[in-house]
Design a protein around this motif. Structure first.
Motif, PDB file in Angstrom:
ATOM      1  N   VAL A   1       0.867  -1.179   0.000  1.00 58.61           N
ATOM      2  CA  VAL A   1       0.000   0.000   0.000  1.00 58.61           C
ATOM      3  C   VAL A   1       0.904   1.230   0.000  1.00 58.61           C
ATOM      4  N   GLU A   2       0.688   2.108  -0.973  1.00 53.81           N
ATOM      5  CA  GLU A   2       1.508   3.313  -1.140  1.00 53.81           C
ATOM      6  C   GLU A   2       2.990   2.958  -1.218  1.00 53.81           C
ATOM      7  N   GLY A   3       3.290   1.821  -1.844  1.00 56.48           N
ATOM      8  CA  GLY A   3       4.676   1.405  -2.039  1.00 56.48           C
ATOM      9  C   GLY A   3       5.318   0.738  -0.849  1.00 56.48           C
ATOM     10  N   VAL A   4       4.590   0.575   0.238  1.00 52.10           N
ATOM     11  CA  VAL A   4       5.130  -0.054   1.448  1.00 52.10           C
ATOM     12  C   VAL A   4       4.640  -1.494   1.531  1.00 52.10           C
ATOM     13  N   ALA A   5       5.562  -2.430   1.689  1.00 46.55           N
ATOM     14  CA  ALA A   5       5.203  -3.841   1.771  1.00 46.55           C
ATOM     15  C   ALA A   5       4.280  -4.095   2.954  1.00 46.55           C
ATOM     16  N   ALA A   6       3.260  -4.917   2.718  1.00 45.84           N
ATOM     17  CA  ALA A   6       2.301  -5.253   3.773  1.00 45.84           C
ATOM     18  C   ALA A   6       2.909  -6.354   4.640  1.00 45.84           C
ATOM     19  N   SER A   7       3.420  -5.966   5.790  1.00 46.36           N
ATOM     20  CA  SER A   7       4.048  -6.929   6.698  1.00 46.36           C
ATOM     21  C   SER A   7       3.907  -6.442   8.125  1.00 46.36           C
ATOM     22  N   ILE A   8       3.930  -7.394   9.040  1.00 46.80           N
ATOM     23  CA  ILE A   8       3.887  -7.033  10.452  1.00 46.80           C
ATOM     24  C   ILE A   8       5.126  -6.229  10.833  1.00 46.80           C
ATOM     25  N   ALA A   9       6.253  -6.513  10.184  1.00 49.98           N
ATOM     26  CA  ALA A   9       7.470  -5.743  10.462  1.00 49.98           C
ATOM     27  C   ALA A   9       7.249  -4.263  10.179  1.00 49.98           C
ATOM     28  N   ASN A  10       6.548  -3.959   9.081  1.00 50.68           N
ATOM     29  CA  ASN A  10       6.305  -2.553   8.750  1.00 50.68           C
ATOM     30  C   ASN A  10       5.191  -1.930   9.588  1.00 50.68           C
ATOM     31  N   VAL A  11       4.290  -2.766  10.110  1.00 42.46           N
ATOM     32  CA  VAL A  11       3.340  -2.255  11.109  1.00 42.46           C
ATOM     33  C   VAL A  11       4.107  -1.907  12.380  1.00 42.46           C
TER      34      VAL A  11
END
Length: 284
Positions: free
Chosen positions: A225-235
């Motif tokens: 989403v918006e170029g950011v990988a969907a991952s718990i790490a990024n949450v």
């Protein structure tokens, strides 16, 4: 123009019960002696929080043999209503409380995000926010319009009352009545199964639920989403654009067994369970 699909049966996974089906009203929350807590707790609400709460409840029950905990789903709106009315001791809500819900007490267990998902056989690797909006409003209805195969898009949407729908619509600036769905589902598991079983489907689910499924041989993939990988790490590092708290809520400051279970659910004693469920533990 799409035909609105029928509502998928919400009975699937609607009651995740640790022990017994609930009564219409919860029993006494606590009977406390000098060294033990006894009684029964009823938790209802978010299908994102429920599997996590059920696993925490199992560990809590193993340490408190006089305690029974009944965990049911039905959506965050049910969790709010049941907690407010006293039908449940604790409501499960997978979002922050709204302005008109400030009469309730909220206790955050973990953080999660919301991701768009497609079948792993779909060659599309990413979609812009505008493309997602146009897919969900039927302005784009074939995958070839976004670089995929020549195949009609099956739009999977969440039922009203689900916080995942509210956050999805809020991020993409959609009104829920604008969404043109082919299939309407209840919980995350239904959404994942629908997309896994249909190469042309698109849906959105909890990142925790989606990442768990994708890493356990379920044929779905999470789109950025918006170029950011969907991952718990990024949450966890606060870079993912659609994140939310997972909350337990009560209609008054908790005491006795209710307070003890909430404190346990927010403690380091269950962080391994939270991580195993692919959510982000809160800082302690």
């Amino acid at each position: 123009m799409k035909n609105l699909g029928i509502l998928a049966p919400l009975s699937i996974g609607l009651a995740i019960s640790v022990l017994l089906p609930s009564c219409s009203k919860p029993p006494s929350a606590a009977n406390e002696s000098a060294n033990t807590l006894q009684g029964k707790l009823v938790l209802t609400g978010s299908s994102t929080v429920a599997p996590l709460a059920a696993e925490i409840a199992k560990r809590y029950e193993a340490q408190h043999l006089g305690v029974r905990i009944d965990v049911q789903t039905g959506g965050s709106s049910r969790g709010i209503a049941d907690a407010r009315q006293g039908v449940a001791n604790i409501g499960m809500v997978s979002r922050a409380l709204k302005d008109n819900e400030q009469d309730l007490q909220a206790f955050t267990l973990a953080k999660d995000g919301i991701s768009v998902i497609v079948n792993t056989s779909n060659p599309v690797k990413s979609l812009t926010d505008e493309q997602v909006v146009e897919i969900y409003t039927n302005k784009i209805n074939n995958w070839k319009q976004v670089g995929g195969l020549d195949a009609p898009i099956t739009v999977v949407n969440k039922a009203e009352g689900r916080s995942t729908l509210e956050l999805f619509a809020d991020h993409f600036k959609l009104k829920t009545k604008e969404i043109k769905a082919d299939v309407v589902i209840g919980d995350n598991e239904q959404g994942i199964k629908t997309v896994a079983g249909n190469p042309n489907a698109i849906g959105y689910v909890s990142i925790g639920s989606g990442e768990y499924a994708a890493t356990h041989n379920t044929p779905i993939k999470l789109l950025p989403v918006e170029g950011v990988a969907a991952s718990i790490a990024n949450v966890s590092n606060d870079t993912f654009p659609i994140s939310r708290p997972l909350n337990l809520v009560t209609n008054k400051p908790p005491t006795g067994l209710t307070k003890d279970f909430i404190d346990f659910s927010r403690s380091k004693d269950v962080q391994d369970i939270i991580q195993e469920q692919y959510f982000v533990p809160i800082s302690q």
